[in-house]
Design an enzyme around this catalytic site. Structure first.
Site, PDB file in Angstrom:
ATOM      1  N   ASP A  17     -10.366   5.739  40.388  1.00  0.00           N
ATOM      2  CA  ASP A  17     -10.007   4.428  40.939  1.00  0.00           C
ATOM      3  C   ASP A  17     -11.182   3.751  41.641  1.00  0.00           C
ATOM      4  O   ASP A  17     -12.053   4.430  42.189  1.00  0.00           O
ATOM      5  CB  ASP A  17      -8.844   4.619  41.929  1.00  0.00           C
ATOM      6  CG  ASP A  17      -8.177   3.302  42.298  1.00  0.00           C
ATOM      7  OD1 ASP A  17      -8.296   2.327  41.524  1.00  0.00           O
ATOM      8  OD2 ASP A  17      -7.542   3.253  43.371  1.00  0.00           O
ATOM      9  N   ASN A  65      -0.491  -0.060  34.435  1.00  0.00           N
ATOM     10  CA  ASN A  65      -1.704  -0.875  34.271  1.00  0.00           C
ATOM     11  C   ASN A  65      -1.574  -1.966  33.204  1.00  0.00           C
ATOM     12  O   ASN A  65      -2.390  -2.888  33.161  1.00  0.00           O
ATOM     13  CB  ASN A  65      -2.928   0.013  33.991  1.00  0.00           C
ATOM     14  CG  ASN A  65      -3.403   0.807  35.191  1.00  0.00           C
ATOM     15  OD1 ASN A  65      -3.908   1.922  35.064  1.00  0.00           O
ATOM     16  ND2 ASN A  65      -3.267   0.258  36.401  1.00  0.00           N
TER      17      ASN A  65
END
Ligand code: IPE
Ligand code: IPE
Ligand code: MG
Length: 237
Positions: A17, A65
């Site tokens: 991330d 996502n």
């Protein structure tokens, strides 16, 4: 910091991330952050394999996502294609076995074909297992597992009374693999974001305030050292 003298944990999970924030910091579009992140993924994967990690699970794209702008999702799909093509060339001399966890049937046919090719080409490898979590969500994985089990019951091959935790785990994408010992999340966020929900029951979590493209092999060593300093009790004393 010198590399660890103790062996690394058998299974490490990484939530890759911070690519978007890295791009912002460098005044670049988010897609460039993903490019830098993908490059770093290769560096860290090779290093993990070389220091003797047996299973490495990396979170590359979550079931959530897809909610990102089409342009960003498109850029990510393009990168996945490039990197799988490269993996076919270079991971092959690394003795890494690549597996995909997640619902890959949602990807474009061309990407799905590459996924199969990488899995097949690396199947004979005997070294580290690399689980690439793509279109992966822990909840979706559990629902899929429940569905597969129900279908086995319908076929008369399984019975609800006999279902155990070990038995159910075999219906997950990671069936047959040990649970992760250590889960690392760079970027500063301290949440699990739907990663390995079942498997993380007793994982040690290490959070770093480093954006994924800046995460170095030394940071992996540091996370492993932190892991070794923890006392795992698994509910005992
Ligand atoms: C992780 O980086 C990559 C994916 C989720 C695909 P992000 O894109 O989430 O980066 P931040 O969190 O916005 O910085
Ligand atoms: C988790 O990161 C998913 C991946 C790294 C692939 P996100 O950036 O999607 O998670 P949230 O939205 O911050 O929880
Ligand atoms: Mg993020």
């Amino acid at each position: 910091m010198p590399a660890n003298t103790l062996p690394p944990p058998a299974h490490i999970g990484v939530i890759m991330d911070g690519n978007g924030r890295w791009a912002k910091k460098h005044f670049q579009p988010r897609s460039m952050g993903h490019r830098a992140g993908a490059r770093n993924f290769r560096t860290i994967t090779r290093y993990a394999s070389r220091i003797g990690v047996k299973y490495l699970t990396v979170y590359a794209f979550s079931t959530e996502n897809w909610a990102r702008p089409a342009e960003e999702v498109g850029a990510l799909m393009g990168l996945f294609k490039d990197y799988l093509q490269e993996a076919l060339r270079d991971f092959m001399d690394e003795n890494i076995r690549v597996r995909f966890i997640g619902d890959t049937s949602a990807f474009a046919p061309e990407l799905q074909a590459l996924i199969r090719e990488v899995e097949e080409a690396s199947a004979p490898k005997t070294g580290m297992v690399l689980n690439l979590a793509m279109n992966y969500g822990g909840r979706a994985e559990l629902v899929r597992g429940a569905r597969l089990f129900a279908q086995a019951v319908e076929r008369g091959e399984a019975s609800p009374q006999d279902l155990t935790e070990e038995g159910f785990a075999r219906y997950l994408y990671t069936g047959g693999q040990p649970d992760p010992d250590l889960i690392i999340r760079p970027s500063g966020e301290q949440r699990v974001s739907n990663f390995l929900l079942w498997q993380c029951a007793y994982a040690e979590f290490v959070y770093f305030d480093i954006l994924w493209p800046d995460f170095k092999t030394q940071d992996l060593d540091r996370a492993i050292a932190i892991y070794h300093s923890r006392q795992r009790r698994f509910g005992g004393v």
